[in-house]
Design a protein around this motif. Sequence first.
Motif, PDB file in Angstrom:
ATOM      1  N   MET A   1      26.191  20.905 -43.026  1.00  0.00           N
ATOM      2  CA  MET A   1      25.240  19.928 -43.559  1.00  0.00           C
ATOM      3  C   MET A   1      24.313  20.572 -44.589  1.00  0.00           C
ATOM      4  N   ARG A   2      23.869  21.787 -44.291  1.00  0.00           N
ATOM      5  CA  ARG A   2      22.996  22.468 -45.252  1.00  0.00           C
ATOM      6  C   ARG A   2      23.737  22.715 -46.566  1.00  0.00           C
ATOM      7  N   THR A   3      24.977  23.154 -46.480  1.00  0.00           N
ATOM      8  CA  THR A   3      25.763  23.422 -47.695  1.00  0.00           C
ATOM      9  C   THR A   3      25.918  22.159 -48.531  1.00  0.00           C
ATOM     10  N   GLU A   4      26.166  21.020 -47.877  1.00  0.00           N
ATOM     11  CA  GLU A   4      26.315  19.760 -48.600  1.00  0.00           C
ATOM     12  C   GLU A   4      24.999  19.354 -49.259  1.00  0.00           C
ATOM     13  N   THR A   5      23.893  19.570 -48.572  1.00  0.00           N
ATOM     14  CA  THR A   5      22.587  19.215 -49.136  1.00  0.00           C
ATOM     15  C   THR A   5      22.253  20.097 -50.327  1.00  0.00           C
ATOM     16  N   LEU A   6      22.535  21.386 -50.244  1.00  0.00           N
ATOM     17  CA  LEU A   6      22.278  22.281 -51.374  1.00  0.00           C
ATOM     18  C   LEU A   6      23.057  21.830 -52.601  1.00  0.00           C
ATOM     19  N   ALA A   7      24.316  21.435 -52.401  1.00  0.00           N
ATOM     20  CA  ALA A   7      25.139  20.966 -53.518  1.00  0.00           C
ATOM     21  C   ALA A   7      24.622  19.639 -54.056  1.00  0.00           C
ATOM     22  N   ALA A   8      24.176  18.743 -53.165  1.00  0.00           N
ATOM     23  CA  ALA A   8      23.657  17.445 -53.600  1.00  0.00           C
ATOM     24  C   ALA A   8      22.389  17.626 -54.421  1.00  0.00           C
ATOM     25  N   ILE A   9      21.521  18.535 -54.009  1.00  0.00           N
ATOM     26  CA  ILE A   9      20.292  18.805 -54.762  1.00  0.00           C
ATOM     27  C   ILE A   9      20.620  19.323 -56.153  1.00  0.00           C
ATOM     28  N   ASP A  10      21.607  20.205 -56.243  1.00  0.00           N
ATOM     29  CA  ASP A  10      21.986  20.761 -57.541  1.00  0.00           C
ATOM     30  C   ASP A  10      22.447  19.681 -58.511  1.00  0.00           C
ATOM     31  N   ALA A  11      22.995  18.586 -57.992  1.00  0.00           N
ATOM     32  CA  ALA A  11      23.556  17.533 -58.845  1.00  0.00           C
ATOM     33  C   ALA A  11      22.514  16.509 -59.285  1.00  0.00           C
ATOM     34  N   VAL A  12      21.295  16.568 -58.755  1.00  0.00           N
ATOM     35  CA  VAL A  12      20.268  15.578 -59.091  1.00  0.00           C
ATOM     36  C   VAL A  12      19.772  15.795 -60.519  1.00  0.00           C
ATOM     37  N   ASP A  13      19.659  14.709 -61.282  1.00  0.00           N
ATOM     38  CA  ASP A  13      19.111  14.815 -62.633  1.00  0.00           C
ATOM     39  C   ASP A  13      17.681  14.295 -62.707  1.00  0.00           C
ATOM     40  N   THR A  14      17.370  13.179 -62.031  1.00  0.00           N
ATOM     41  CA  THR A  14      16.008  12.635 -62.045  1.00  0.00           C
ATOM     42  C   THR A  14      15.585  12.290 -60.626  1.00  0.00           C
ATOM     43  N   TYR A  15      14.272  12.352 -60.390  1.00  0.00           N
ATOM     44  CA  TYR A  15      13.747  11.962 -59.079  1.00  0.00           C
ATOM     45  C   TYR A  15      12.236  11.837 -59.160  1.00  0.00           C
ATOM     46  N   ARG A  16      11.666  11.278 -58.099  1.00  0.00           N
ATOM     47  CA  ARG A  16      10.214  11.169 -57.953  1.00  0.00           C
ATOM     48  C   ARG A  16       9.814  11.722 -56.592  1.00  0.00           C
ATOM     49  N   VAL A  17       8.583  12.179 -56.491  1.00  0.00           N
ATOM     50  CA  VAL A  17       8.110  12.724 -55.226  1.00  0.00           C
ATOM     51  C   VAL A  17       6.615  12.467 -55.077  1.00  0.00           C
ATOM     52  N   VAL A  18       6.203  12.164 -53.848  1.00  0.00           N
ATOM     53  CA  VAL A  18       4.790  12.067 -53.489  1.00  0.00           C
ATOM     54  C   VAL A  18       4.521  13.139 -52.446  1.00  0.00           C
ATOM     55  N   VAL A  19       3.481  13.930 -52.674  1.00  0.00           N
ATOM     56  CA  VAL A  19       3.159  15.034 -51.774  1.00  0.00           C
ATOM     57  C   VAL A  19       1.754  14.843 -51.221  1.00  0.00           C
TER      58      VAL A  19
END
Length: 240
Positions: A1-19
Amino acid sequence: MRTETLAAIDAVDTYRVVVNQTTRLSGNVNRTTNAVSNGTFDRDAREASLTVTQSALGRTVTTERYLVNGTLYERNPQYVQQYDSAWIKAEVPDNGSAFRDSFDTLSRQRAILNASTVTLAGTETVDGTTTYRLKASPNATQLTGAAGSVQRANLDIANVSATYWLDAETGLPVRSTIELAGQQTAQGQTFGIDQRLRLDFDGYGTPVSITLPPAAEGAVSVTGNASANGSETRTTAPSE
């Protein structure tokens, strides 16, 4: 699951975040700082916008940051006394690693996850999305060089933990929390620091527009003074 998430993050081009971030300093002066950040990121264009509202000692200050065309623009009312302008600007290196290390919140989340041992802690629905909850135990030594991860200037981390809520379909973070404790040295003083962050992500892959406000066109050029750290604020010990 971690490996899949790392790859998914690498493929992201745009996003938003609230911290939402709470920092407690202890030592000669005890202080609690609360900060709320709203960030929009275009990783392909290496552009970002960020608004941070920070409250401490009964005062609230809002800072705006824009990274556009290789230049970081920053607005803070405290700059007026030094620069005779609330806006300053500084050139930043025009390369992908500089963007990831200094601005990209998602890259730092990836670095933390990559430097962690993880365990699956069940499923949970977050804002209507089914997620897998992943407990992460980062290696503090590995984090020292991990894309700025949770590092701050002159901060020695004693303990750090993280939890990720990962979209069951895409593997991308819907939410994450980070808790850390350590010591920070500033202005010749050492303070204990306890910090908690909650990051809520959305807007993956949706079009974004990073538009510089007209007032920023009059920004004063500085060297080495403008800085950003994704959507997390840099908290230093107080001078009082």
